[in-house]
Enzyme design. Sequence first.
Site, PDB file in Angstrom:
ATOM      1  N   HIS A  66      43.145  38.952  45.223  1.00  0.00           N
ATOM      2  CA  HIS A  66      43.187  39.730  43.974  1.00  0.00           C
ATOM      3  C   HIS A  66      43.486  41.094  43.820  1.00  0.00           C
ATOM      4  CE1 HIS A  66      42.185  35.478  42.027  1.00  0.00           C
ATOM      5  NE2 HIS A  66      43.368  35.480  42.454  1.00  0.00           N
ATOM      6  N   LYS A  76      35.170  47.462  41.514  1.00  0.00           N
ATOM      7  CA  LYS A  76      34.393  45.952  41.226  1.00  0.00           C
ATOM      8  C   LYS A  76      32.851  46.252  42.064  1.00  0.00           C
ATOM      9  CE  LYS A  76      38.390  43.303  40.750  1.00  0.00           C
ATOM     10  NZ  LYS A  76      39.295  42.008  41.236  1.00  0.00           N
ATOM     11  N   TYR A 136      31.265  39.390  38.684  1.00  0.00           N
ATOM     12  CA  TYR A 136      32.024  41.028  38.907  1.00  0.00           C
ATOM     13  C   TYR A 136      31.519  41.727  37.918  1.00  0.00           C
ATOM     14  CZ  TYR A 136      34.991  37.303  40.990  1.00  0.00           C
ATOM     15  OH  TYR A 136      35.786  36.447  41.813  1.00  0.00           O
ATOM     16  N   ASP A 173      47.878  31.880  43.005  1.00  0.00           N
ATOM     17  CA  ASP A 173      47.518  32.227  44.538  1.00  0.00           C
ATOM     18  C   ASP A 173      48.179  31.526  45.316  1.00  0.00           C
ATOM     19  OD1 ASP A 173      45.691  34.005  43.181  1.00  0.00           O
ATOM     20  OD2 ASP A 173      43.870  32.409  43.720  1.00  0.00           O
TER      21      ASP A 173
END
Length: 203
Positions: A66, A76, A136, A173
């Site tokens: 991603h 992140k 995250y 995905d």
Amino acid sequence: MSAVRVHELDIEGAFAFTPAVHRDGRGLFTSPYQEAPFSGARGGPLFPVRDISHNVSARGVLRGIHYTTTPPGRAKYVYCPHGRVRDYLVDLRTGSPTFGRWESTELDGDGCRALYIPVGVGHAFLSLRDGSIVVYVMSRGYAAEHELAVSPRDPELGLPLPGGYGLTQSERDAAAPTLAEAREKGLLPEYETCRKVEAALWK
């Protein structure tokens, strides 16, 4: 303050931070983010936090690769407080000196290693245990229209996905383009733009 081992990854701007873990009969205590070692590695503190999220994954769940369109871009800080995952970072920034390079590391609730993921670097992981949690900490909130994916099963990338897990992916995905297809379609972020967006996070 607990000692933190800092490791600069082979993807430009990405780092791994492994904190000391203190255990006794009650369990454990650790600090996955500590400002002093992070600032020593990155030259400043963590970005202003705009979003903290986590997911829980069954064994064999494969999430990613991603990334966020840039602009707006997202940096992140990621760690696994429970369970165990095989984590993958992939440099998706066209023009980057490490474009197309990947890094693989194990994150788990015992070692509590954390990763700093720069703007434009893709992220994926395979859950190795039921109930694995990935947290995250992000520089920007989630917006579905800005989120894209590249296939973690792209043979040219060659991510070392361990066998015996009966991989489970989301429809998005599973249908994600290869790195070459994403580049041909103009879907990948540009390195210098990512650097400018990341530098602006602290302003």
